[in-house]
Design a protein around this motif. Sequence first.
Motif, PDB file in Angstrom:
ATOM      1  N   ASP A  23      -1.577 -22.220   1.369  1.00 31.48           N
ATOM      2  CA  ASP A  23      -1.093 -21.180   0.039  1.00 31.48           C
ATOM      3  C   ASP A  23      -0.600 -19.111   0.542  1.00 31.48           C
ATOM      4  O   ASP A  23       0.052 -19.435  -0.091  1.00 31.48           O
ATOM      5  CB  ASP A  23      -1.975 -21.345  -0.818  1.00 31.48           C
ATOM      6  N   ASP A  24      -1.532 -19.343   1.422  1.00 31.83           N
ATOM      7  CA  ASP A  24      -1.801 -18.161   1.548  1.00 31.83           C
ATOM      8  C   ASP A  24      -0.269 -17.778   2.149  1.00 31.83           C
ATOM      9  O   ASP A  24       0.347 -16.819   2.213  1.00 31.83           O
ATOM     10  CB  ASP A  24      -2.672 -17.292   2.491  1.00 31.83           C
ATOM     11  N   TYR A  25      -0.075 -18.407   3.363  1.00 30.86           N
ATOM     12  CA  TYR A  25       1.037 -18.639   3.810  1.00 30.86           C
ATOM     13  C   TYR A  25       2.698 -18.707   2.900  1.00 30.86           C
ATOM     14  O   TYR A  25       3.586 -18.465   3.609  1.00 30.86           O
ATOM     15  CB  TYR A  25       1.415 -19.015   5.053  1.00 30.86           C
ATOM     16  N   ILE A  26       2.854 -19.285   2.441  1.00 29.70           N
ATOM     17  CA  ILE A  26       3.707 -19.371   1.191  1.00 29.70           C
ATOM     18  C   ILE A  26       3.793 -18.095   0.579  1.00 29.70           C
ATOM     19  O   ILE A  26       5.006 -18.226   0.162  1.00 29.70           O
ATOM     20  CB  ILE A  26       2.873 -21.221   0.118  1.00 29.70           C
ATOM     21  N   ILE A  51       0.186  -5.409   5.098  1.00 29.05           N
ATOM     22  CA  ILE A  51       0.091  -4.898   3.692  1.00 29.05           C
ATOM     23  C   ILE A  51      -0.979  -5.722   2.718  1.00 29.05           C
ATOM     24  O   ILE A  51      -1.572  -6.160   1.875  1.00 29.05           O
ATOM     25  CB  ILE A  51       1.304  -4.243   2.525  1.00 29.05           C
ATOM     26  N   ALA A  52      -0.458  -7.433   2.839  1.00 31.72           N
ATOM     27  CA  ALA A  52      -0.934  -7.792   2.173  1.00 31.72           C
ATOM     28  C   ALA A  52      -2.323  -8.845   3.018  1.00 31.72           C
ATOM     29  O   ALA A  52      -3.005  -9.166   2.255  1.00 31.72           O
ATOM     30  CB  ALA A  52      -0.318  -9.133   2.878  1.00 31.72           C
ATOM     31  N   GLY A  53      -2.856  -8.663   4.059  1.00 31.65           N
ATOM     32  CA  GLY A  53      -4.246  -9.172   4.410  1.00 31.65           C
ATOM     33  C   GLY A  53      -5.444  -8.158   4.258  1.00 31.65           C
ATOM     34  O   GLY A  53      -4.810  -7.230   3.689  1.00 31.65           O
ATOM     35  N   TYR A  54      -5.860  -8.822   5.021  1.00 32.22           N
ATOM     36  CA  TYR A  54      -6.732  -7.548   5.248  1.00 32.22           C
ATOM     37  C   TYR A  54      -7.128  -6.604   6.185  1.00 32.22           C
ATOM     38  O   TYR A  54      -6.455  -6.742   7.408  1.00 32.22           O
ATOM     39  CB  TYR A  54      -8.737  -8.705   5.884  1.00 32.22           C
ATOM     40  N   VAL A  96      -2.628  -8.279  13.548  1.00 36.64           N
ATOM     41  CA  VAL A  96      -2.263  -9.206  12.426  1.00 36.64           C
ATOM     42  C   VAL A  96      -2.224 -10.745  13.020  1.00 36.64           C
ATOM     43  O   VAL A  96      -1.773 -11.436  12.291  1.00 36.64           O
ATOM     44  CB  VAL A  96      -1.702  -8.960  11.482  1.00 36.64           C
ATOM     45  N   GLY A  97      -1.926 -10.690  14.149  1.00 39.57           N
ATOM     46  CA  GLY A  97      -0.958 -11.372  14.559  1.00 39.57           C
ATOM     47  C   GLY A  97      -1.579 -12.607  14.571  1.00 39.57           C
ATOM     48  O   GLY A  97      -1.114 -13.769  14.769  1.00 39.57           O
ATOM     49  N   ASP A  98      -3.363 -12.532  15.342  1.00 40.83           N
ATOM     50  CA  ASP A  98      -4.220 -13.174  15.732  1.00 40.83           C
ATOM     51  C   ASP A  98      -4.534 -14.048  14.809  1.00 40.83           C
ATOM     52  O   ASP A  98      -4.204 -15.693  14.669  1.00 40.83           O
ATOM     53  CB  ASP A  98      -5.188 -13.191  16.654  1.00 40.83           C
ATOM     54  N   PRO A  99      -4.519 -14.319  13.002  1.00 42.40           N
ATOM     55  CA  PRO A  99      -5.299 -15.315  12.003  1.00 42.40           C
ATOM     56  C   PRO A  99      -3.986 -15.717  11.941  1.00 42.40           C
ATOM     57  O   PRO A  99      -4.068 -16.893  11.915  1.00 42.40           O
ATOM     58  CB  PRO A  99      -5.220 -14.150  11.126  1.00 42.40           C
ATOM     59  N   ILE A 100      -2.794 -14.990  12.472  1.00 42.67           N
ATOM     60  CA  ILE A 100      -0.911 -15.637  11.677  1.00 42.67           C
ATOM     61  C   ILE A 100      -1.409 -16.431  12.390  1.00 42.67           C
ATOM     62  O   ILE A 100      -1.036 -18.187  11.917  1.00 42.67           O
ATOM     63  CB  ILE A 100      -0.422 -14.592  11.619  1.00 42.67           C
ATOM     64  N   PHE A 122      -4.644 -16.091   8.996  1.00 38.18           N
ATOM     65  CA  PHE A 122      -4.477 -15.488   7.626  1.00 38.18           C
ATOM     66  C   PHE A 122      -4.652 -15.363   6.084  1.00 38.18           C
ATOM     67  O   PHE A 122      -4.765 -16.557   5.603  1.00 38.18           O
ATOM     68  CB  PHE A 122      -3.032 -15.080   7.668  1.00 38.18           C
ATOM     69  N   HIS A 123      -5.226 -14.947   5.934  1.00 38.71           N
ATOM     70  CA  HIS A 123      -5.655 -14.804   4.083  1.00 38.71           C
ATOM     71  C   HIS A 123      -4.980 -13.439   3.655  1.00 38.71           C
ATOM     72  O   HIS A 123      -5.317 -12.347   4.340  1.00 38.71           O
ATOM     73  CB  HIS A 123      -6.965 -14.997   3.956  1.00 38.71           C
ATOM     74  N   ILE A 124      -4.662 -13.933   2.491  1.00 37.88           N
ATOM     75  CA  ILE A 124      -3.989 -12.482   1.850  1.00 37.88           C
ATOM     76  C   ILE A 124      -4.964 -12.209   0.749  1.00 37.88           C
ATOM     77  O   ILE A 124      -6.228 -12.200   0.236  1.00 37.88           O
ATOM     78  CB  ILE A 124      -2.828 -12.818   0.370  1.00 37.88           C
ATOM     79  N   HIS A 125      -5.530 -10.637   1.078  1.00 39.94           N
ATOM     80  CA  HIS A 125      -6.645  -9.535   0.335  1.00 39.94           C
ATOM     81  C   HIS A 125      -5.897  -9.173  -0.987  1.00 39.94           C
ATOM     82  O   HIS A 125      -4.919  -8.315  -1.351  1.00 39.94           O
ATOM     83  CB  HIS A 125      -6.729  -8.464   1.293  1.00 39.94           C
TER      84      HIS A 125
END
Length: 269
Positions: free
Chosen positions: A110-113, A133-136, A144-148, A153-156
């Motif tokens: 979902d977060d990637y969508i 801007i989207a993430g934590y 930011v690359g590693d969670p992706i 990766f989660h959206i804050h």
Amino acid sequence: MNKIDYVYQTREYEKFRKLKGNRNVLEARKNLIVSSIKERGWIRNPITVNEEMEIIDGQGRFEALQELGLPIEYVISVGATIKDCIALNVKQKNWSNMDYIRSYAENGFDDYITLLSAIQKYPEMNVSSITTIAGYSSTDGAGVGDPIKSGTFHIHNKDCLDDRLSFCLKALSIIGKGNGRERTWSTCLKFIYECSVIDNILFLEKLEKRRAFIYPVVNTKQAIECMESIINYGVRKKIYLHPEYDAWLHSTRTEKFRRTRNERRTEAE
């Protein structure tokens, strides 16, 4: 010598399927393989598929051989998935963050969508800026690359993502190019958007009026100092942003830690 794998051969190209979540083959890469085959002939190198005939490794070779009308040689790796595909490709030509985002989005994360939709909606912004801007939060967007890549990766604050991106885009257009990395400014602007002591509409008005105050920065600390001078220009009651920034970083990192810990507990159960 033991025979451990069967190599099959066919011209029934329709039997093969693109693996859901795999990146697209670049036209230039396929053309390079086609040219190589025409010049030197085809050196046998079977592609790998799973039992569903989804291509795990060798998608570029498959498309080149199909274009030339040559037979496809393949081996079957039972149970192979997108994770195996990524692992193989990383050893060859690294996936970009965009490849990972598309892959996880296609597989229903979902977060990637949501992230992919935002990237498509705001083409003026760099992918790295949008993920920042989207993430934590993380200093200067680092990490930011590693969670992706790992699928974590989660959206804050997802509910206000579109408004947050719109605000940052307006500010970035005023700041302009040549004043430091866009991702550095993006971290600063995301903080300003979420800072409770700043009126975002008034901030954009001040930023527009005082473009001359903007200077090149190399890190988030400098970007915040630059914005602080603009916010405080001509006012008696000053706002000091660094304490606010430190508190904001702590709160978002704590939220991220709690979410990660809860996910690990769920997985363990």
